[in-house]
Write a protein that holds these residues in place. Structure first.
Motif, PDB file in Angstrom:
ATOM      1  N   PRO A 157      24.854 127.477 116.655  1.00  0.00           N
ATOM      2  CA  PRO A 157      25.493 128.791 116.483  1.00  0.00           C
ATOM      3  C   PRO A 157      24.730 129.672 115.497  1.00  0.00           C
ATOM      4  CG  PRO A 157      27.101 127.002 116.310  1.00  0.00           C
ATOM      5  CD  PRO A 157      25.749 126.373 116.292  1.00  0.00           C
ATOM      6  N   GLU A 158      24.919 130.974 115.622  1.00  0.00           N
ATOM      7  CA  GLU A 158      24.187 131.917 114.778  1.00  0.00           C
ATOM      8  C   GLU A 158      24.510 131.745 113.298  1.00  0.00           C
ATOM      9  OE1 GLU A 158      24.699 135.903 116.083  1.00  0.00           O
ATOM     10  OE2 GLU A 158      23.701 135.585 118.023  1.00  0.00           O
ATOM     11  N   ASP A 159      25.722 131.286 112.983  1.00  0.00           N
ATOM     12  CA  ASP A 159      26.097 131.129 111.581  1.00  0.00           C
ATOM     13  C   ASP A 159      25.713 129.763 111.007  1.00  0.00           C
ATOM     14  OD1 ASP A 159      27.915 129.760 113.165  1.00  0.00           O
ATOM     15  OD2 ASP A 159      29.615 130.131 111.835  1.00  0.00           O
ATOM     16  N   LYS A 160      24.972 128.962 111.803  1.00  0.00           N
ATOM     17  CA  LYS A 160      24.522 127.642 111.339  1.00  0.00           C
ATOM     18  C   LYS A 160      22.999 127.587 111.413  1.00  0.00           C
ATOM     19  CE  LYS A 160      28.815 125.856 111.429  1.00  0.00           C
ATOM     20  NZ  LYS A 160      29.534 125.367 110.233  1.00  0.00           N
ATOM     21  N   SER A 161      22.438 126.621 110.702  1.00  0.00           N
ATOM     22  CA  SER A 161      20.997 126.372 110.798  1.00  0.00           C
ATOM     23  C   SER A 161      20.751 124.880 110.621  1.00  0.00           C
ATOM     24  CB  SER A 161      20.233 127.167 109.736  1.00  0.00           C
ATOM     25  OG  SER A 161      20.604 126.755 108.434  1.00  0.00           O
ATOM     26  N   VAL A 162      19.679 124.416 111.234  1.00  0.00           N
ATOM     27  CA  VAL A 162      19.318 122.992 111.163  1.00  0.00           C
ATOM     28  C   VAL A 162      17.967 122.869 110.473  1.00  0.00           C
ATOM     29  CG1 VAL A 162      18.708 120.943 112.527  1.00  0.00           C
ATOM     30  CG2 VAL A 162      20.620 122.388 113.229  1.00  0.00           C
ATOM     31  N   ASP A 163      17.890 122.012 109.469  1.00  0.00           N
ATOM     32  CA  ASP A 163      16.603 121.785 108.815  1.00  0.00           C
ATOM     33  C   ASP A 163      16.004 120.423 109.145  1.00  0.00           C
ATOM     34  OD1 ASP A 163      17.594 119.794 106.703  1.00  0.00           O
ATOM     35  OD2 ASP A 163      18.756 121.544 106.133  1.00  0.00           O
ATOM     36  N   THR A 164      16.867 119.461 109.584  1.00  0.00           N
ATOM     37  CA  THR A 164      16.379 118.104 109.836  1.00  0.00           C
ATOM     38  C   THR A 164      16.988 117.511 111.096  1.00  0.00           C
ATOM     39  OG1 THR A 164      16.235 117.754 107.441  1.00  0.00           O
ATOM     40  CG2 THR A 164      16.042 115.801 108.835  1.00  0.00           C
ATOM     41  N   VAL A 165      16.155 116.879 111.918  1.00  0.00           N
ATOM     42  CA  VAL A 165      16.615 116.080 113.059  1.00  0.00           C
ATOM     43  C   VAL A 165      16.351 114.610 112.728  1.00  0.00           C
ATOM     44  CG1 VAL A 165      16.284 115.501 115.494  1.00  0.00           C
ATOM     45  CG2 VAL A 165      16.221 117.892 114.754  1.00  0.00           C
ATOM     46  N   ILE A 166      17.374 113.790 112.867  1.00  0.00           N
ATOM     47  CA  ILE A 166      17.232 112.359 112.613  1.00  0.00           C
ATOM     48  C   ILE A 166      17.385 111.601 113.929  1.00  0.00           C
ATOM     49  CG2 ILE A 166      18.135 110.339 111.389  1.00  0.00           C
ATOM     50  CD1 ILE A 166      19.254 112.206 109.271  1.00  0.00           C
ATOM     51  N   LEU A 167      16.423 110.740 114.229  1.00  0.00           N
ATOM     52  CA  LEU A 167      16.560 109.834 115.365  1.00  0.00           C
ATOM     53  C   LEU A 167      17.106 108.502 114.868  1.00  0.00           C
ATOM     54  CD1 LEU A 167      13.483 110.242 117.741  1.00  0.00           C
ATOM     55  CD2 LEU A 167      15.735 111.324 117.857  1.00  0.00           C
TER      56      LEU A 167
END
Length: 459
Positions: A157-167
């Motif tokens: 969503p526009e009001d969220k952001s992701v800095d890390t993807v964990i597998l």
């Protein structure tokens, strides 16, 4: 090697020796598949074919207009022989056996792929939106067990952001070893899929969490990421449920998902190793999710193996390909022994969510012969979410035997007050309980009661 972990948890026997060194082996092509139209959390698909239609491998045969859903595809080529109800266990997060619509296909022996199955482009040239469309069209869901439609996770969503993807390479459930073998045998596909997820979510960092009991997987993934400055392998302590989403985030990043919240709320997306590989194959080969890996093991299996099977293959058939059942099998479980579902019949289709098929003898199974709670608090000590399992159990049980509507409502409200929905259903409390109380069973009943009450209030 310094390993990270989370607080609490339990240490069940690993039971991985039978298959941890067994390479992934393609299962025999089935003569018939039964493909449920709901193999995911969210809205079920509507059939796009009818009896008598000819289909090819990878052809889309079911789809929904709902955003939270995932298409299904033909896993073999042949003729549609039926569209009707079948019994399926563990659809989405449901733990019960339920009837869902399914499409039955009789194989024609050609294994002919549909024209739409072709490479979709290069990771560098495809946009994030185009990648999400590829993931959706391929019907990819989380292959760790929850089967959440993958494209939904990547639509930040526009009001969220992701800095890390964990597998999640922890694979902390006893017996299961397919993620382990996937990392050893196809590390490049794992990394490619991770990079695709990072691009879709605009994450700048990727991490791969792997338990220390998989040293060859750690080595393979470290080598595969040696030239990646923003991807690292995180060694993890061997503990259950290390691979649970919230616990994995805690171990890798030291962040806490808020009660009632999602990893997205703290800038993280978590995916399974198998999901990353499925994304790679969807991009590089145009292959939808028509097959997945499964560990067939337990002391009741004659020849334990790690198989790659076509979706909709009969569970009984997969067992037979592993030599069949030994005598004195007490229980067959789909999934792992801690969170899987015991079967009353193995004549059921294996689906996108089938990560394990375990044939267990009596000494491999926790027996529930409940006595009175001795107030030892061991369930509290191991709960990775810091809940009070005994309190939740008592409220759920009291709700079932309440003599008045007022008393019943009071108990249901208590379940809400004590955050029953935060329970990840890992089963650690039931595993550790010296009184042999099936705590998780009662907590699940409590969740169902609270959902029913909330729906009633919304009407």
């Amino acid at each position: 090697m310094k390993a990270k972990t989370f607080k609490q948890g339990v240490h069940p026997p690993h039971k991985k020796e039978a298959t941890k060194d067994k390479s992934l082996k393609p299962a025999e092509l089935p003569s018939e598949v039964v493909i449920p139209l709901q193999q995911h959390i969210g809205a079920p698909c509507e059939p796009l074919v009818e009896r008598g239609d000819k289909v090819k491998v990878g052809q889309k045969i079911g789809e929904s207009e709902a955003f939270v859903s995932a298409p299904v595809h033909a896993s073999i080529s042949g003729e549609v022989t039926d569209v009707g109800l079948v019994e399926v266990t563990g659809v989405g997060l449901m733990t019960t056996t339920q009837e869902v619509m399914a499409i039955t296909i009789a194989a024609d022996g050609k294994d002919e792929f549909h024209e739409s199955v072709e490479p979709k482009g290069d990771l560098e040239s495809l946009s994030a939106a185009e990648l999400r469309d590829i993931v959706y069209e391929a019907g990819i869901v989380g292959l760790g067990g929850a089967t959440f439609p993958a494209h939904v996770k990547y639509a930040v969503p526009e009001d969220k952001s992701v800095d890390t993807v964990i597998l999640n390479g922890a694979e902390c459930e006893p017996y299961l070893t397919v993620d382990h073998r996937t990392m050893v045998e196809m590390p490049e596909k794992v990394v490619y899929g991770l990079k695709a997820i990072m691009k879709m979510t605009d994450a700048k960092e990727g991490q791969i969490g792997i338990e220390l009991n998989k040293p060859d997987a750690i080595e393979a993934m470290q080598e595969a990421t040696s030239d990646q400055t923003n991807i690292k392998v995180v060694p993890l302590e061997v503990k259950y449920p290390q691979g649970a989403e919230k616990q994995l985030i805690d171990a890798c990043l030291g962040r806490e998902v808020p009660s009632g919240g999602l990893p997205l709320d703290i800038g993280v997306v978590v995916n399974n190793i198998g999901t990353a590989v499925a994304i790679t194959e969807a991009i590089q080969e145009g292959k939808p999710l028509i097959e997945r890996t499964v560990t067939v093991s337990g002391e009741g299996i004659k020849k334990p193996q790690n198989l790659v099977f076509r979706i909709g293959t009969n569970v009984k058939e997969l067992i037979e390909q592993c030599g069949g059942l030994k005598k004195y099998v007490d229980r067959v479980v789909l999934g792992g022994p801690m969170m899987g579902n015991a079967q009353h019949d193995v004549d059921v289709p294996a689906t996108k969510g089938t990560s394990g098929i375990l044939a267990l003898r009596s000494h491999e199974i926790s027996k529930y012969e409940p006595k009175n709670c001795i107030r030892c608090a061991r369930c509290v000590d191991v709960c990775p979410i810091f809940l009070l399992p005994t309190a939740l159990y008592k409220f759920a049980k009291a709700d079932m035997v309440a003599e008045s509507k007022m008393e019943q409502t009071e108990m249901i409200n208590k379940l809400d007050e004590y955050n029953v929905f935060d329970c990840i259903e890992c089963g650690s409390c039931s595993y550790i309980c010296p009184a042999k109380i099936p705590l998780l069973h009662w907590i699940r009943l409590g969740k169902n009661a609270l959902v029913a009450e909330q729906r009633k209030n919304d009407e």
